[in-house]
Design an enzyme around this catalytic site. Structure first.
Site, PDB file in Angstrom:
ATOM      1  N   ASP A  48      33.186 -10.893  65.251  1.00 39.14           N
ATOM      2  CA  ASP A  48      34.732 -10.942  64.897  1.00 39.14           C
ATOM      3  C   ASP A  48      35.214 -12.076  65.977  1.00 39.14           C
ATOM      4  O   ASP A  48      34.721 -12.174  66.834  1.00 39.14           O
ATOM      5  CB  ASP A  48      35.373  -9.586  65.018  1.00 39.14           C
ATOM      6  CG  ASP A  48      36.633  -9.915  64.233  1.00 39.14           C
ATOM      7  OD1 ASP A  48      36.731  -9.540  63.054  1.00 39.14           O
ATOM      8  OD2 ASP A  48      37.591 -10.354  64.612  1.00 39.14           O
ATOM      9  N   ASP A  73      33.528 -17.061  66.724  1.00 43.67           N
ATOM     10  CA  ASP A  73      34.353 -18.041  65.859  1.00 43.67           C
ATOM     11  C   ASP A  73      33.436 -18.747  64.794  1.00 43.67           C
ATOM     12  O   ASP A  73      32.508 -19.705  65.464  1.00 43.67           O
ATOM     13  CB  ASP A  73      35.107 -19.024  66.759  1.00 43.67           C
ATOM     14  CG  ASP A  73      35.955 -19.994  65.999  1.00 43.67           C
ATOM     15  OD1 ASP A  73      35.701 -19.963  64.848  1.00 43.67           O
ATOM     16  OD2 ASP A  73      36.469 -20.906  66.705  1.00 43.67           O
ATOM     17  N   VAL A  74      33.521 -18.275  63.684  1.00 45.88           N
ATOM     18  CA  VAL A  74      32.185 -18.852  62.732  1.00 45.88           C
ATOM     19  C   VAL A  74      32.483 -20.371  62.483  1.00 45.88           C
ATOM     20  O   VAL A  74      31.639 -21.096  61.981  1.00 45.88           O
ATOM     21  CB  VAL A  74      32.548 -17.850  61.623  1.00 45.88           C
ATOM     22  CG1 VAL A  74      32.219 -16.610  61.709  1.00 45.88           C
ATOM     23  CG2 VAL A  74      33.706 -18.238  60.695  1.00 45.88           C
ATOM     24  N   TYR A 165      42.566 -22.332  50.098  1.00 48.69           N
ATOM     25  CA  TYR A 165      41.939 -21.047  50.165  1.00 48.69           C
ATOM     26  C   TYR A 165      40.874 -20.993  48.708  1.00 48.69           C
ATOM     27  O   TYR A 165      39.739 -20.728  49.018  1.00 48.69           O
ATOM     28  CB  TYR A 165      42.816 -19.779  49.896  1.00 48.69           C
ATOM     29  CG  TYR A 165      41.863 -18.212  50.073  1.00 48.69           C
ATOM     30  CD1 TYR A 165      41.411 -17.905  51.223  1.00 48.69           C
ATOM     31  CD2 TYR A 165      42.003 -17.808  48.905  1.00 48.69           C
ATOM     32  CE1 TYR A 165      40.833 -16.556  51.237  1.00 48.69           C
ATOM     33  CE2 TYR A 165      41.337 -16.510  48.936  1.00 48.69           C
ATOM     34  CZ  TYR A 165      40.902 -16.032  49.895  1.00 48.69           C
ATOM     35  OH  TYR A 165      40.111 -14.922  50.209  1.00 48.69           O
ATOM     36  N   LYS A 169      36.938 -21.202  48.822  1.00 42.53           N
ATOM     37  CA  LYS A 169      36.091 -20.034  48.268  1.00 42.53           C
ATOM     38  C   LYS A 169      35.313 -20.476  47.229  1.00 42.53           C
ATOM     39  O   LYS A 169      33.969 -20.048  46.868  1.00 42.53           O
ATOM     40  CB  LYS A 169      37.071 -18.992  47.850  1.00 42.53           C
ATOM     41  CG  LYS A 169      37.781 -18.148  48.964  1.00 42.53           C
ATOM     42  CD  LYS A 169      36.558 -17.495  49.811  1.00 42.53           C
ATOM     43  CE  LYS A 169      37.269 -16.298  50.827  1.00 42.53           C
ATOM     44  NZ  LYS A 169      36.050 -15.705  51.766  1.00 42.53           N
ATOM     45  N   THR A 200      44.127  -4.148  52.346  1.00 41.36           N
ATOM     46  CA  THR A 200      43.556  -4.590  53.764  1.00 41.36           C
ATOM     47  C   THR A 200      44.777  -5.296  54.509  1.00 41.36           C
ATOM     48  O   THR A 200      45.872  -5.662  53.907  1.00 41.36           O
ATOM     49  CB  THR A 200      42.480  -5.492  53.830  1.00 41.36           C
ATOM     50  OG1 THR A 200      42.859  -6.733  53.092  1.00 41.36           O
ATOM     51  CG2 THR A 200      41.504  -4.760  52.989  1.00 41.36           C
TER      52      THR A 200
END
Length: 263
Positions: A48, A73-74, A165, A169, A200
């Site tokens: 994470d 950090d991806v 977004y 995706k 969530t």
């Protein structure tokens, strides 16, 4: 039935002896997936951006040496390489990657900054690419399963404003389709799960946003099943695609949206 000890037909749904790395795993869907994977026998690297939150999740799981926390950090290639190397040092080469980390900020289409657009692509599409590439490097020679977390928004408008977004995706799904073909000779399966709304923190933040939210997903009664999903319902779909039960499935884009896109 305990999938850790299951035999026969149910054994393929378990992850005993498997090693998984899950990004964005300190909360929400990632956390639910990490807990489920641990419950069915896997060793799990909980990655994470918030390393403290990842460590807190690992403590909560109380899985002993079967879970480790990684601060990753991806969007940062060096950080991704470091995290995957730490996972391999602890557990050996990966069997499973779940590309779950995402960025969910809302921005108006006509006033969105280029920096905001780029941040979304960096986390969602570049992050998926960087993590997939590291996972493939560890899986080659033995096979594995990669599950990319996309969104029903990649296929169907859900809320506005959300263009950056939705585009990111859609990129995740394109990565899935190409990687499934490219790495099939390496016995690596690559699939996407496309969630609908979930209960969530990210879902709650949509409604707390200072940007006005409109669109199909805000229409009362628009959801066929009349509710948002619990994260565990999505995690089970991820588990299926990650497990040997899905051994002949690759390149799939699995909608888990309660029928929203069909309503």
């Amino acid at each position: 039935m305990d999938l850790n000890t299951a035999t026969g037909a149910l054994a393929s749904f378990g992850l005993a002896g498997k090693t998984a790395l899950i990004t964005g795993a300190a909360s929400g869907l990632g956390k639910a997936t990490a807990k489920l994977f641990l419950d069915v026998g896997a060793k799990v690297a909980v990655a994470d951006l918030d390393g403290d939150a990842a460590r807190a999740a690992v403590e909560e799981f109380a899985a002993g040496d079967r879970a480790i926390a990684l601060a990753v950090d991806v969007a940062d290639e060096a950080a991704v390489k470091r995290g995957f190397a730490e996972s391999a040092a602890a557990f050996g080469p990966l069997d499973i990657l779940v590309n779950n980390a995402a960025y969910r900020n809302k921005a108006e289409t006509m006033t969105m900054s280029v920096e905001e657009w780029d941040r979304m692509q960096a986390v969602c599409s570049r992050g998926t690419f960087l993590c997939l590439r590291q996972a493939v490097g560890q899986m080659r020679g033995k096979g594995g399963a990669i599950v990319n977390i996309s969104s029903m928004s990649a296929q169907h408008p859900t809320i506005f404003p959300n263009m950056h977004y939705d585009a990111a995706k859609a990129g995740v799904d394109a990565i899935t389709r190409l990687a499934a073909v490219e790495f099939a000779p390496d016995k690596i399966r690559v699939n996407s799960v496309l969630p609908g709304g979930m209960t969530t923190p990210g879902y709650a933040n949509i409604h707390a946003s200072t940007v006005a939210i409109t669109g199909p997903a805000t229409i009362p009664g628009r959801s066929v099943m009349g509710r948002a999903a619990d994260p565990i319902e999505m995690a089970r779909a991820i588990l299926f695609l990650a497990s040997d039960a899905a051994s002949y499935i690759t390149g799939a884009e699995l909608l888990v949206d309660g029928g929203f896109t069909k309503g």
